[in-house]
Design a protein around this motif. Structure first.
Motif, PDB file in Angstrom:
ATOM      1  N   LYS A 138       0.851  -1.182   0.000  1.00 36.57           N
ATOM      2  CA  LYS A 138       0.000   0.000   0.000  1.00 36.57           C
ATOM      3  C   LYS A 138       0.893   1.240   0.000  1.00 36.57           C
ATOM      4  N   GLN A 139       0.921   1.940  -1.101  1.00 35.11           N
ATOM      5  CA  GLN A 139       1.724   3.163  -1.165  1.00 35.11           C
ATOM      6  C   GLN A 139       0.891   4.316  -0.617  1.00 35.11           C
ATOM      7  N   TRP A 140       0.760   4.262   0.710  1.00 33.47           N
ATOM      8  CA  TRP A 140      -0.005   5.233   1.468  1.00 33.47           C
ATOM      9  C   TRP A 140       0.920   5.951   2.446  1.00 33.47           C
ATOM     10  N   VAL A 142       0.384   7.295   6.032  1.00 34.71           N
ATOM     11  CA  VAL A 142      -0.621   7.150   7.086  1.00 34.71           C
ATOM     12  C   VAL A 142      -0.233   8.012   8.287  1.00 34.71           C
ATOM     13  N   LYS A 186     -12.881   8.769   1.296  1.00 35.72           N
ATOM     14  CA  LYS A 186     -12.311   9.775   0.400  1.00 35.72           C
ATOM     15  C   LYS A 186     -12.934  11.133   0.701  1.00 35.72           C
ATOM     16  N   ASP A 200      -7.838  10.443   2.424  1.00 32.25           N
ATOM     17  CA  ASP A 200      -8.876   9.648   3.077  1.00 32.25           C
ATOM     18  C   ASP A 200      -8.853   9.952   4.566  1.00 32.25           C
ATOM     19  N   VAL A 246      -5.028   9.442   5.497  1.00 32.30           N
ATOM     20  CA  VAL A 246      -4.238   8.642   4.556  1.00 32.30           C
ATOM     21  C   VAL A 246      -4.136   9.411   3.248  1.00 32.30           C
ATOM     22  N   ARG A 248      -2.863   9.255  -0.573  1.00 36.91           N
ATOM     23  CA  ARG A 248      -2.506   8.264  -1.596  1.00 36.91           C
ATOM     24  C   ARG A 248      -2.930   8.792  -2.955  1.00 36.91           C
ATOM     25  N   HIS A 254      -9.464   1.471  -6.730  1.00 34.88           N
ATOM     26  CA  HIS A 254      -8.548   1.086  -5.663  1.00 34.88           C
ATOM     27  C   HIS A 254      -8.821  -0.357  -5.246  1.00 34.88           C
TER      28      HIS A 254
END
Length: 676
Positions: A138-140, A142, A186, A200, A246, A248, A254
């Motif tokens: 997960k390229q998030w 956080v 979102k 998010d 978050v 992203r 997604h």
């Protein structure tokens, strides 16, 4: 590894120019990119999605235009801030405390858990094999906030600045009022013509009734200097409540469309487990274990996982002197780092990382040699060699230190020392890791035959001077290392070596030449270059580390004694910190002042350690020097490239070479102290 030392700092310590000291940052990473998080809860530096991608947040280099993501109390002066990593992890915790309550802010990039999958039965046997593979990364980014006592008010400020603050963007608020009952996480989008990001938001009431729980209201704000609007919000949390943000990419489909607190709990757990399991591989059980383990985790975060490359630092253009022009981009992989990197990973027990890095270097080694056998000095994280340097005139630089540069003009320099460092790395990998392949050996032979043609030529060496080439002693020593390791490797593996006699002659001639031209008998010291016979240079400290000279040789010990003198007395040491050379006396084509080099100080520690095997007084000096140096780290035991006369960190941070040298010094010092 227990929780690293907890730094208690004044979170409102930004100066009148709007900048924090460089050491007031911690780092998070996911082996794709890194972010720097300040003690006042602001992400002031992050390139996305990779280390060498354009910056999304860059307030570190321009307080007005650079962009940032801040979560902090409205009145910072009334709070105490404590920042530390969660135990054995790269999850960064910033805690705000005041009379009314306390909150924890957690920052991390998720890491996936691993799953076993069945290997295809291509050989048609009854035996079945599985292999471990990571699940989706997960390229998030956080950011999680939880109130752990009383109640707490926090301000949220998110102002992205795309493409090094050059690209305008459009901000859209999809849910102005956000609470836990919303069916979609979102909340805000930021779009440019090429990039789309979304924010998010998810709220956890901790068992409270959602009608009386936390909520957040967003509004758009245009700030001076920014090329698009940002969003701001205020949230009041009660004990047990939490809110998560978050950031992203905004994708049409997604894998995880709606983010919930349970999903983030799972991602955080997987990330904690990843780092715990990774650090458990460490073989290091000696003194200063906390510091060594944190350095190892920093090196891991500086690794670009898809290729195995390691960046010299995740940042660009942080100055080596405030207001100066020594501002460089370090988001690339230098051949020079190969020897130390392979040595450290293998000796510390991280064979997978050593294999991946050696694979990256071997691939570059075999594909990037010129027709004659030469090698570029650095590569991008994908192995490319086109790294044009340019200046970003619209950014003011850290505390007004211009120019801000991206790319690196030194990529095209002639720096002959790289052949020694690369050969030492190959030799060490063959010794402590896996036997090198025949194709690698063929490339080694071609390269060393080329090196035969350049041994008498000047270069720009390790310090990447930007004026005239010289016959630098450091480069000559590393050329000696190149031939020495080639000969040793051939003997150890019984590999065919058609030009063995020429390599041997070149190696021995270099030794004689260095001892004759590279040592000033009047100064009783090795010098910087044949062309500058009175200039002292701390790079000579590498000599006993690569077995060029014994650490108890009078010539080397005399040089160490001179390096230990203060600058005004002809030495290179200030408050126990070693400068690479006297920048006021040496014309390197750049100009301006600089601080002491962290790496050089650790090299001095290791040189004294090795001399301590023959005279214990040097071991005592090494311990004291090492402990003194550790006091200049930040609250996470993190080192940048340099340290100023006032004790502040300077240069790109954290620097891989500084931490490689730290680990090597600690490893050898601990062995010497325990008579190993």
């Amino acid at each position: 590894m227990s929780a690293s030392s907890c730094g208690t700092m004044n979170p409102s310590a930004r100066d009148i120019m709007g900048y924090l000291p460089i050491e007031h940052y911690g780092m998070i990473g996911n082996m794709r990119t890194c972010a720097l998080v300040s003690v006042d809860g602001s992400i002031d530096f992050m390139c996305w999605p990779d280390f060498d991608s354009p910056s999304l947040f860059c307030r570190l280099l321009d307080k007005d235009k650079g962009g940032y993501f801040r979560i902090a109390p409205p009145d910072l002066a009334s709070c105490t801030a404590k920042q530390q990593y969660l135990p054995s992890s790269a999850i960064l915790q910033t805690r705000y405390i005041n009379e009314d309550g306390a909150v924890n802010l957690l920052d991390f990039f998720p890491r996936p858990k691993y799953a076993n999958i069945l290997t295809p039965n291509t050989v048609r046997t009854s035996y079945r094999e599985t292999r471990s593979v990571p699940e989706e990364l997960k390229q998030w980014l956080v950011r999680r906030v939880e109130c752990i006592r009383g109640h707490f008010t926090l301000d949220i400020e998110l102002f992205p600045a795309f493409d090094y603050a050059r690209e305008p963007h459009t901000t859209t608020i999809l849910q102005q009022h956000k609470n836990a009952d919303d069916s979609q996480s979102k909340t805000v989008t930021f779009h440019t013509k090429d990039e789309k990001f979304q924010l998010d938001v998810c709220i956890d009431h901790g068992g409270d009734d959602s009608t009386t729980g936390a909520s957040v209201d967003f509004e758009k704000v245009q700030r001076k200097g920014m090329l698009g609007e940002g969003v701001v919000a205020k949230v009041i949390l009660q004990e047990g409540q939490s809110i998560s943000f978050v950031l992203r990419r905004d994708l049409q489909h997604h894998v995880t469309d709606h983010i919930t607190p349970a999903i983030l709990d799972s991602q955080q757990h997987d990330t904690q487990l990843f780092w715990y399991n990774w650090l458990a591989k460490s073989r290091y059980k000696g003194a200063w274990r906390e510091v060594v383990h944190r350095s190892l985790m920093i090196l891991k975060m500086l690794t670009y996982e898809p290729t195995g490359a390691i960046v010299a630092a995740p940042t660009f253009s942080i100055p080596e002197a405030i207001g100066g022009s020594r501002n460089w981009d370090y988001r690339f992989s230098w051949v020079r780092d190969s020897s130390f990197t392979i040595y450290i990973f293998l000796r510390m027990g991280f064979t997978d990382e050593a294999d991946a890095y050696m694979g990256f270097m071997s691939d570059r080694f075999q594909k990037s040699l010129t027709k004659e056998g030469g090698l570029p000095i650095m590569f991008t994280i994908r192995g490319e060699t086109d790294i044009p340097e340019q200046e970003l005139d619209h950014l003011e630089g850290y505390k007004g230190s211009k120019p801000v540069r991206i790319g690196n003009g030194a990529a095209f320099h002639l720096q002959f020392d790289i052949y020694g460092e690369l050969m030492d790395g190959i030799y060490l990998y063959n010794k402590y890791g896996k036997p090198v392949s025949w194709d690698t050996w063929v490339s080694v032979r071609k390269m060393l035959d080329f090196v035969l043609t350049i041994v008498d030529q000047p270069d720009m060496s390790i310090w990447e001077v930007r004026n005239k080439k010289q016959h630098f002693v450091y480069s000559k020593i590393m050329l000696w290392v190149a031939f020495d390791r080639g000969l040793r490797l051939a003997d150890k593996r019984c590999l065919p070596c058609p030009n063995r006699a020429k390599w041997l002659e070149a190696r021995d001639n270099l030794y004689e030449e260095i001892m004759e031209k590279g040592y000033n008998t009047e100064m009783k010291s090795f010098i910087q270059s044949y062309d500058n016979p009175t200039m002292l240079d701390s790079s000579i400290l590498i000599a006993p580390l690569v077995f060029f000279i014994t650490p108890n040789d009078p010539r080397f010990l005399n040089t160490v004694d001179r390096i230990l003198l203060p600058l005004e007395k002809g030495g290179l040491t200030v408050t126990g910190l070693v400068h690479r050379y006297n920048s006021e006396l040496s014309d390197d084509g750049v100009g301006g002042d600089e601080g002491a080099f962290s790496m050089c100080t650790f090299w001095l520690v290791e040189a004294l350690t090795r001399a301590g095997a023959y005279d214990r007084k040097y071991l005592v000096r090494a311990v004291n020097l090492f402990e003194n140096m550790l006091s200049f780290s930040n609250h996470h035991s993190m080192f940048s490239e340099e340290i100023s006369r006032t004790g502040e960190q300077l240069g790109n941070t954290p620097q891989a070479f500084s931490h490689l040298a730290l680990i090597s010094a600690a490893f050898n010092l601990d062995r010497a102290m325990n008579n190993h």
